[in-house]
Design an enzyme around this catalytic site. Structure first.
Site, PDB file in Angstrom:
ATOM      1  N   HIS A   1      -7.985 -10.854  -6.251  1.00 44.88           N
ATOM      2  CA  HIS A   1      -9.351 -11.377  -6.208  1.00 44.88           C
ATOM      3  C   HIS A   1     -10.227 -10.718  -7.268  1.00 44.88           C
ATOM      4  O   HIS A   1      -9.993  -9.575  -7.660  1.00 44.88           O
ATOM      5  CB  HIS A   1      -9.962 -11.105  -4.831  1.00 44.88           C
ATOM      6  CG  HIS A   1      -9.308 -11.888  -3.727  1.00 44.88           C
ATOM      7  ND1 HIS A   1      -9.717 -13.142  -3.371  1.00 44.88           N
ATOM      8  CD2 HIS A   1      -8.263 -11.572  -2.922  1.00 44.88           C
ATOM      9  CE1 HIS A   1      -8.954 -13.582  -2.366  1.00 44.88           C
ATOM     10  NE2 HIS A   1      -8.063 -12.643  -2.078  1.00 44.88           N
TER      11      HIS A   1
ATOM     12  N   ILE B   1      -3.060 -13.368  -4.221  1.00 44.39           N
ATOM     13  CA  ILE B   1      -4.206 -13.453  -5.139  1.00 44.39           C
ATOM     14  C   ILE B   1      -4.716 -12.053  -5.474  1.00 44.39           C
ATOM     15  O   ILE B   1      -4.824 -11.205  -4.595  1.00 44.39           O
ATOM     16  CB  ILE B   1      -5.365 -14.241  -4.494  1.00 44.39           C
ATOM     17  CG1 ILE B   1      -4.919 -15.670  -4.206  1.00 44.39           C
ATOM     18  CG2 ILE B   1      -6.591 -14.242  -5.408  1.00 44.39           C
ATOM     19  CD1 ILE B   1      -5.936 -16.434  -3.409  1.00 44.39           C
TER      20      ILE B   1
ATOM     21  N   CYS C   1      18.921 -24.414  -8.083  1.00 47.53           N
ATOM     22  CA  CYS C   1      17.540 -24.893  -8.178  1.00 47.53           C
ATOM     23  C   CYS C   1      16.709 -23.969  -9.061  1.00 47.53           C
ATOM     24  O   CYS C   1      15.892 -24.416  -9.850  1.00 47.53           O
ATOM     25  CB  CYS C   1      16.901 -24.992  -6.794  1.00 47.53           C
ATOM     26  SG  CYS C   1      17.811 -26.027  -5.655  1.00 47.53           S
TER      27      CYS C   1
ATOM     28  N   LYS D   1     -13.997 -20.600   6.405  1.00 47.40           N
ATOM     29  CA  LYS D   1     -13.828 -20.341   4.976  1.00 47.40           C
ATOM     30  C   LYS D   1     -13.170 -21.500   4.236  1.00 47.40           C
ATOM     31  O   LYS D   1     -13.138 -21.513   3.025  1.00 47.40           O
ATOM     32  CB  LYS D   1     -12.968 -19.092   4.787  1.00 47.40           C
ATOM     33  CG  LYS D   1     -13.756 -17.800   4.903  1.00 47.40           C
ATOM     34  CD  LYS D   1     -12.885 -16.601   4.596  1.00 47.40           C
ATOM     35  CE  LYS D   1     -13.420 -15.859   3.373  1.00 47.40           C
ATOM     36  NZ  LYS D   1     -12.696 -14.622   3.098  1.00 47.40           N
TER      37      LYS D   1
ATOM     38  N   CYS E   1      16.220 -26.675  -2.590  1.00 51.07           N
ATOM     39  CA  CYS E   1      17.243 -26.822  -1.541  1.00 51.07           C
ATOM     40  C   CYS E   1      17.172 -25.676  -0.548  1.00 51.07           C
ATOM     41  O   CYS E   1      17.890 -25.666   0.449  1.00 51.07           O
ATOM     42  CB  CYS E   1      18.644 -26.980  -2.130  1.00 51.07           C
ATOM     43  SG  CYS E   1      19.569 -25.446  -2.315  1.00 51.07           S
TER      44      CYS E   1
ATOM     45  N   CYS F   1      23.373 -22.328  -2.137  1.00 48.30           N
ATOM     46  CA  CYS F   1      23.720 -20.978  -2.591  1.00 48.30           C
ATOM     47  C   CYS F   1      23.794 -19.984  -1.454  1.00 48.30           C
ATOM     48  O   CYS F   1      24.367 -18.910  -1.623  1.00 48.30           O
ATOM     49  CB  CYS F   1      22.753 -20.502  -3.665  1.00 48.30           C
ATOM     50  SG  CYS F   1      21.078 -20.204  -3.098  1.00 48.30           S
TER      51      CYS F   1
ATOM     52  N   THR G   1       3.049  -7.706   6.167  1.00 51.84           N
ATOM     53  CA  THR G   1       1.947  -8.466   5.584  1.00 51.84           C
ATOM     54  C   THR G   1       2.189  -8.782   4.100  1.00 51.84           C
ATOM     55  O   THR G   1       1.839  -9.858   3.620  1.00 51.84           O
ATOM     56  CB  THR G   1       0.644  -7.659   5.754  1.00 51.84           C
ATOM     57  OG1 THR G   1       0.421  -7.482   7.163  1.00 51.84           O
ATOM     58  CG2 THR G   1      -0.543  -8.360   5.148  1.00 51.84           C
TER      59      THR G   1
ATOM     60  N   VAL H   1       9.233   4.955  13.076  1.00 53.69           N
ATOM     61  CA  VAL H   1       8.661   6.222  13.547  1.00 53.69           C
ATOM     62  C   VAL H   1       8.265   6.035  15.011  1.00 53.69           C
ATOM     63  O   VAL H   1       7.497   5.135  15.341  1.00 53.69           O
ATOM     64  CB  VAL H   1       7.441   6.616  12.692  1.00 53.69           C
ATOM     65  CG1 VAL H   1       6.715   7.807  13.301  1.00 53.69           C
ATOM     66  CG2 VAL H   1       7.872   6.890  11.269  1.00 53.69           C
TER      67      VAL H   1
ATOM     68  N   ILE I   1       0.836  -1.203   0.000  1.00 58.14           N
ATOM     69  CA  ILE I   1       0.000   0.000   0.000  1.00 58.14           C
ATOM     70  C   ILE I   1       0.875   1.261   0.000  1.00 58.14           C
ATOM     71  O   ILE I   1       0.709   2.157  -0.838  1.00 58.14           O
ATOM     72  CB  ILE I   1      -0.954  -0.003   1.222  1.00 58.14           C
ATOM     73  CG1 ILE I   1      -1.849  -1.248   1.193  1.00 58.14           C
ATOM     74  CG2 ILE I   1      -1.791   1.277   1.270  1.00 58.14           C
ATOM     75  CD1 ILE I   1      -2.742  -1.380  -0.019  1.00 58.14           C
TER      76      ILE I   1
END
Lengths: 496, 423, 121
Positions: A51, A49, A404, A251, A439, A444, A42, A174, A14
């Site tokens: 939505h 997704i 990988c 859900k 891996c 790496c 977050t 802050v 955001i």
């Protein structure tokens, strides 16, 4: 003291979307984040997704901004080189009660303006998704739903904003905000800066930032979601985002391919006490497996590569809080952005910048704004001729670091040296996928640390895994500090 | 396009032995491709001793063992490329690779030897719940840091998994001044060698907690605490047995997985149990002229067996390019029976056996006083008494050419016949 | 007076669980039981009288392509000397080039055993 027009607090999807939107104008903007990387809250741990928008109640901000944001994704992700695929979603029904719910969702979707929704029967679902359970009797199909690399989006937004003049300041918590005549005096650790306007996108800390200048008006409750990620080898086990029909029992979990080609299940939903509780739990992971098995009976659990958890900023009112503070002029809250916040992000950014323009009386357009991100090289996707030419130009592209995922040293150096670049192992992984494969950085990791230390001109022991305190090495062997000495006596059989 | 008789992919113990043996058996142009900055593979970080008792009849450390083969390679004048990653092998044995010096390179091989080794299972693969803090390492990654790079990965350590790397690292970390609180093993027995349990754990009073597992990892940024519990016979944690260690590091030694992404992309058939290619007596995979050896085929316990197997692969690759391998003849399948998890090789073409063939296998549990029996239907071809069998140790049986020639049908079974109760 | 110590024999993969009884009766003798072969007895008595171990470790390395050089003792040293050995190794820094087998420390702790390099660098 440094003076800014706008201080954005929080560098998640955001905050960075708003920053980039603001960079289209001649405005001096700083983005502040307490973490050492953008997208480190977050944004880095969610379903990824975009939505369709049938889920939110009609008339809410969530409903409007989800549908509007969804429609903006193609152009945005193209300009920013972010992985995005509009693969469509299915909400599957197991019984007539589920079907009734789907009918409601369908109607709600129409009301919200979701395009091309369809109710499907058993056979149509089976044809689209052969690995789904035979007990599924129908589904709601939303072709406009998509999958995106969520942290890549925020990283790209931040980088593009920075390329257009926005200052991104990380490791900048802050701690205090004071309203004054010119706007706000913001204390960042031991430093202060002055900004005319503040946009609060602090995610899980949104209430705390608000309360620094305003009367408390909302409370963020972190809600944890756990996920399991599976190897790319099973990435095409499902081809759509597959939801279960929400019931009074919850859900259910979703099964989806990720934008990176992995298979994923999740999330759980569990309120937690503190905004840093991103542990996975045995109970949570077991729940995911059980629920996933209901939808995909032969789920390839053996291909699991990792588990993770993220927190969503929930409020009781269950809608986004996007409003200019009534009591403090120039302070805008963009809070409680839980699902479908990622989907809505581009639309939220437009809305917030519109609000700010109203408050400020408009901004002059930045005529040198560059909408496109500086192109990145994906070495393995090149033709043999292109590969040869690139290595001839820069030999670092001839050295594969992550086996990988097939990531070269050239690509890793590039993402470290970009604006809002990587400074930690996980930051490299989020940008270049090095260490994200089967891996999980076993081979790496040491090499990436070496490159990070070299490029950032720091000692390898100060390279961290993710956040500031997530040190990896504890010192050199054979050194003379306390733990260089054999601390344990060898068990001596003679004194038994 | 440049062409070679044999391209060997991987410059660890398997690749080195195969290349040298191929050269000794008449192959001319051989190229060894290694993705690391030096030859020797994982042996370079295995600085402990215990290697070479069978091959050299003396006890060497990993780097010493590797150096003998690296010297051998150089003496034979075999070409090798370091820092080079193979991107693709076609079924026509075109190998494409990149490195900073040559750029993108495609070569044509008459025969290919796959010797890519294996990788470690990770925390994610065993799905341990908890935080994603730093301080969680696979034992091999920690070993590289400590032994080669010279950095410590922690001060207070818990180790999950009692395979040999886990045991070896318990001692290494202790000697470098860390406190190793415990080695936690899910199974009721250790997968490591007894010698290592005694010399790496008992010598330093490090507890080995069998039938235990890690149930939670605590710590926001760096590991702060590891919670463990005893498990029941279904490997589920038993409530009430939980306890925890304050520590900053968790090392994982929870298994190795043959690294077969290249094999898969070439279309080579893999064995679901070993995770490696299905091979015949010559260590040839399902694609004619592509051979495989070492940990890419099946995870070995001792490097000596890797060497032996890889010499066989190298020799047969040389025979193949000289048209000395007989194709499309009588084939016998080796079938694992009771108590035996897998058998390598999977197929035998007796006409290609010069004098004898070593069948390698792993058993599924700890046994005392059992017989390993090779049968065709009900006829016993060979039976060997084994005083001690464990999943952590590779077993092998030699079949002579004469014994192989007695096999009339298409299948033999290798099984355990248990005389005493299993432990 | 006698006391008994239990140990696992490591002479072969059998891993016999042995009991070693110390009998002090003027002279000290050891009675080994649980072993299935003579090597077990030998090992048990050695563990009671003079347990020894090979030590493998690293020393600091200058101008090598790695920061550390792997080393080992040229022969097994008494078990109780392991800690001292590690302390000695900590103080050493080697300058390359080094060949495998080169003596890094002569006559370690007066044991007439050397510390030798286990790789060339």
């Amino acid at each position: 003291m440094r003076m800014y027009d706008v201080a954005i607090i929080g560098a998640g999807v955001i905050g960075t979307a708003i920053a980039r939107e603001l960079s289209k104008y001649n405005v001096k903007v700083i983005v502040l984040d307490k973490e050492n990387d953008v997208a480190n809250g977050t944004t880095k741990a969610n379903s990824g997704i975009v939505h369709a928008g049938y889920d939110a109640k009609s008339g809410t901000l969530k409903a409007r901004l989800n549908v509007a944001g969804n429609a903006m994704y193609e152009d945005l992700c193209k300009a920013l080189e972010v992985p995005f695929k509009r693969i469509g979603s299915l909400v599957v029904a197991f019984d007539e009660e589920d079907m009734a719910t789907l009918q409601e969702l369908y109607q709600q979707g129409l009301d919200n303006g979701v395009p091309n929704l369809q109710l499907l029967g058993r056979d149509e679902v089976k044809e689209m998704e052969p690995n789904l359970s035979d007990e599924i009797i129908g589904a709601l199909y939303a072709p406009s739903a998509g999958i995106v690399g969520p942290w890549e989006l925020a990283i790209a937004l931040a980088e593009n904003a920075a390329d257009n003049g926005v200052e991104i300041r990380l490791n900048a918590a802050v701690t205090q905000i004071e309203a004054n005549e010119q706007g706000f005096l913001v204390t960042v650790d031991e430093d202060t800066l002055q900004a005319k306007y503040i946009i609060n996108c602090a995610g899980l800390y949104g209430d705390k930032i608000n309360n620094m200048v305003n009367t408390p008006s909302f409370e963020i409750v972190p809600n944890r979601g756990e996920y399991n990620l599976f190897d790319k080898g099973v990435g095409d086990y499902v081809n759509h985002v597959v939801f279960q029909t929400p019931t009074k029992h919850g859900k259910g979990v979703l099964v989806l391919p990720t934008a990176h080609g992995n298979l994923m299940i999740g999330p759980t939903a569990e309120p937690v006490d503190e905004p840093e509780a991103v542990e996975t739990t045995e109970v949570g992971l077991k729940f995911l497996r059980e629920k996933a098995k209901r939808v995909v009976p032969k789920f390839p659990f053996q291909a699991v590569i990792t588990s993770f958890a993220g927190l969503r900023a929930k409020v009781k009112t269950n809608d986004f809080i996007i409003e200019a503070s009534a009591e403090t002029k120039g302070f805008i809250n963009v809070a409680a952005i839980d699902s479908p916040g990622l989907s809505a992000a581009p639309a939220i950014a437009e809305m917030v910048v519109g609000m700010l323009k109203d408050i400020a009386g408009g901004f002059a357009v930045n005529s040198s704004f560059k909408p496109n991100r500086r192109p990145s090289i994906h070495f393995m996707a090149l033709s043999p001729e292109e590969k040869a030419a690139l290595i001839a130009k820069d030999p670092r592209y001839g050295r594969v670091i992550c086996r990988c995922e097939g990531i070269t040293e050239g690509e890793i150096v590039d993402i470290i040296n970009r604006k809002a670049g990587a400074t930690s192992l996980d930051a490299v992984k989020r940008r270049a996928r090095a260490g994200a494969g089967r891996c999980q950085g076993g081979f790496c990791g040491p090499r990436v640390m070496e490159i990070l230390a070299r490029e950032l001109k720091v000692d390898i022991t100060s390279v961290v895994k993710d956040r500031k305190a997530s040190y990896i090495l504890t010192g050199a062997t054979k050194s003379n500090d306390e733990y260089g000495l054999p601390s344990q006596q060898v068990a001596d059989s003679q004194d038994i | 396009m440049k062409s070679y008789e044999i391209v060997v992919i991987g410059g660890g113990p398997a690749g080195l032995a195969a290349a040298i043996e191929a050269k000794s058996n008449g192959a001319k142009d051989i190229l060894v491709v290694e993705r690391d900055r030096e030859l020797g593979g994982i042996l370079q970080q295995c600085i402990h001793n215990g290697f070479g008792l069978h091959v050299f009849k003396e006890e060497l450390t990993g780097p010493e063992y590797a150096e003998r083969f690296i010297e051998g390679l150089k003496q034979q004048g075999i070409e090798y490329k370091l820092d080079t990653m193979v991107l693709d092998i076609t079924d026509h044995k075109q190998v494409s690779m990149i490195n900073p010096e040559d750029g993108f390179l495609q070569v044509q091989a008459k025969a290919v030897v796959l010797a890519m080794g294996c990788r470690e299972r990770t925390r994610g693969a065993i799905n341990i719940p908890g935080s994603r803090a730093s301080g969680i390492f696979t034992a091999g990654t920690a070993q590289r840091f400590v032994n080669m790079e010279g950095y410590m990965v922690g001060k207070d350590v818990v180790i999950l998994g009692s395979g040999d790397i886990g045991l070896i690292m318990a001692r290494r970390m202790t000697l470098e001044g860390a406190k190793v609180h415990a080695v936690v093993e899910l199974l009721p027995f250790s997968g490591g060698l007894t010698r290592n349990i005694v010399q790496c754990l008992e010598d330093f009073n490090i507890p080995l907690l069998l039938s235990h597992t890690v149930t939670n990892i605590v710590g926001k940024d760096r590991v702060k605490e590891i919670q463990i519990a005893e498990v029941d016979e279904n490997r589920r944690p038993i409530p009430g047995t939980e306890r925890s260690f304050k520590c900053d590091t968790l090392l994982l030694s929870v298994g190795l997985i043959p690294e077969n992404e290249l094999s898969k992309s070439a279309g080579i058939r893999l064995d679901g149990i070993t995770g490696g290619p299905v091979v015949n007596e010559s260590m040839e995979t399902s694609i004619e002229g592509i051979f495989a050896c070492g940990n890419v085929v099946h995870v070995h316990d001792l490097v000596d067996w890797v060497t032996e197997e890889s010499r066989r692969a190298g020799k047969n690759a040389a025979r193949y390019v000289q048209n000395q391998l007989v194709q499309g003849v009588k084939t016998i399948t080796t079938k694992p029976g009771q108590g035996v998890r897998y058998v390598v090789p999977h197929y035998i073409r007796p006409e290609n056996i010069e004098d004898k063939l070593n069948l390698m296998m792993r058993v599924d549990n700890v046994y005392h006083g059992a017989r390993l029996v090779i049968k065709e239907d009900d006829r016993v071809i060979k039976s060997i008494k084994k005083a001690h069998l464990a999943p952590g140790e590779m077993e092998s049986i030699k079949l002579t050419k004469q014994e192989l020639e007695t096999i009339a049908g298409k299948e033999i079974t290798i099984a355990l016949e248990i005389e005493e109760a299993k432990e | 007076m006698s006391k008994t110590v239990e140990m696992i024999c490591i002479s072969c993969p059998m891993g016999c669980k042995m009991a070693i009884e110390t009998i002090t009766n003027g002279v000290t003798r050891y009675k080994v039981s649980g072993n299935k072969c003579p090597r077990g007895e030998q090992y048990g008595v050695k563990e009671m009288t003079n347990p020894t171990r090979m030590v493998t470790s690293t020393v600091k390395m200058k101008n090598g392509h790695l920061n550390r050089l792997p080393v080992r003792t040229s022969d097994a040293i008494p078990k109780y000397k392991i800690s001292e050995c590690m302390a000695v190794l900590k103080a050493v820094e080697v300058e390359g080039p080094v060949k495998v087998g080169d003596v890094i420390i002569n006559n370690l702790l007066g044991l007439e055993i050397d510390i030798i390099a286990t790789r060339s660098m």
